[in-house]
Design a protein around this motif. Structure first.
Motif, short mmCIF file in Angstrom:
data_model
loop_
_atom_site.label_atom_id
_atom_site.label_comp_id
_atom_site.label_asym_id
_atom_site.label_seq_id
_atom_site.Cartn_x
_atom_site.Cartn_y
_atom_site.Cartn_z
N LYS A 142 0.75 -1.68 0.02
CA LYS A 142 -0.37 0.23 0.25
C LYS A 142 0.18 1.39 0.23
O LYS A 142 0.60 2.47 -0.76
CB LYS A 142 -1.28 0.01 1.49
CG LYS A 142 -2.35 -0.74 1.05
CD LYS A 142 -3.12 -0.52 2.20
CE LYS A 142 -4.20 -2.23 2.30
NZ LYS A 142 -5.47 -1.76 3.33
N ARG A 143 1.87 1.13 0.99
CA ARG A 143 2.81 2.44 0.96
C ARG A 143 3.69 3.05 -0.64
O ARG A 143 3.63 3.69 -1.37
CB ARG A 143 3.94 2.23 1.87
CG ARG A 143 4.58 2.86 2.04
CD ARG A 143 6.17 3.27 3.14
NE ARG A 143 5.04 2.69 3.96
CZ ARG A 143 5.84 1.64 5.35
NH1 ARG A 143 6.64 0.81 4.78
NH2 ARG A 143 5.06 1.24 6.46
N GLU A 196 0.81 4.03 -2.74
CA GLU A 196 0.82 5.81 -2.45
C GLU A 196 1.51 6.18 -3.32
O GLU A 196 1.70 6.94 -3.86
CB GLU A 196 1.00 6.12 -1.29
CG GLU A 196 -0.36 5.16 -0.62
CD GLU A 196 -0.60 5.23 1.03
OE1 GLU A 196 0.10 5.46 1.80
OE2 GLU A 196 -1.30 5.07 1.75
N THR A 242 -7.60 10.06 -2.63
CA THR A 242 -6.81 8.53 -2.37
C THR A 242 -8.24 7.60 -2.21
O THR A 242 -9.83 8.42 -2.27
CB THR A 242 -6.76 8.73 -0.68
OG1 THR A 242 -7.84 9.87 -0.17
CG2 THR A 242 -5.47 9.43 -0.63
N THR A 301 -2.97 11.72 -6.46
CA THR A 301 -3.16 11.95 -5.36
C THR A 301 -4.74 11.92 -4.55
O THR A 301 -4.70 11.68 -3.56
CB THR A 301 -2.81 13.73 -4.66
OG1 THR A 301 -4.04 14.44 -5.71
CG2 THR A 301 -1.25 14.42 -5.11
N ASN A 319 1.35 6.31 -6.57
CA ASN A 319 0.72 7.35 -7.62
C ASN A 319 1.14 9.01 -6.76
O ASN A 319 0.45 9.78 -7.80
CB ASN A 319 -0.85 7.24 -6.42
CG ASN A 319 -2.03 6.32 -6.53
OD1 ASN A 319 -1.74 5.99 -7.55
ND2 ASN A 319 -2.28 5.24 -5.79
N GLN A 320 1.41 9.40 -5.80
CA GLN A 320 2.38 10.96 -5.90
C GLN A 320 3.32 10.66 -7.47
O GLN A 320 2.50 11.85 -7.29
CB GLN A 320 2.49 10.77 -4.27
CG GLN A 320 2.14 10.38 -3.54
CD GLN A 320 2.35 10.77 -1.57
OE1 GLN A 320 4.05 10.53 -2.14
NE2 GLN A 320 2.04 11.10 -1.14
#
Length: 63
Positions: A33-34, A37, A48, A46, A40-41
């Motif tokens: 998940k990290r 993220e 969520t 961005t 995605n960044q």
């Protein structure tokens, strides 16, 4: 009695193995998940996921 003790011991061993596997999977999911993220960044996404936000809030409250 000996048969029951042996069966109990076997089940205890299996429980320990399953618990360890579950904990390892939880860590792996957290790491994935990290990474998601971070990707995605990097890609400019961005926005969520509301479900993920709620899970994060719940996790932070339990700490």
């Amino acid at each position: 009695m000996d048969k029951l003790r042996a069966e109990y011991q076997s089940l205890e061993t299996q429980k320990k193995e399953l618990t360890a596997t579950y904990k390892n999977c939880e860590i792996e999911v957290r790491n994935l998940k990290r990474k998601q993220e971070n990707l995605n960044q990097y890609l400019g996404r961005t926005q969520t996921d509301p479900v993920q936000e709620q899970q994060t809030k719940n996790k932070n409250h339990s700490l």
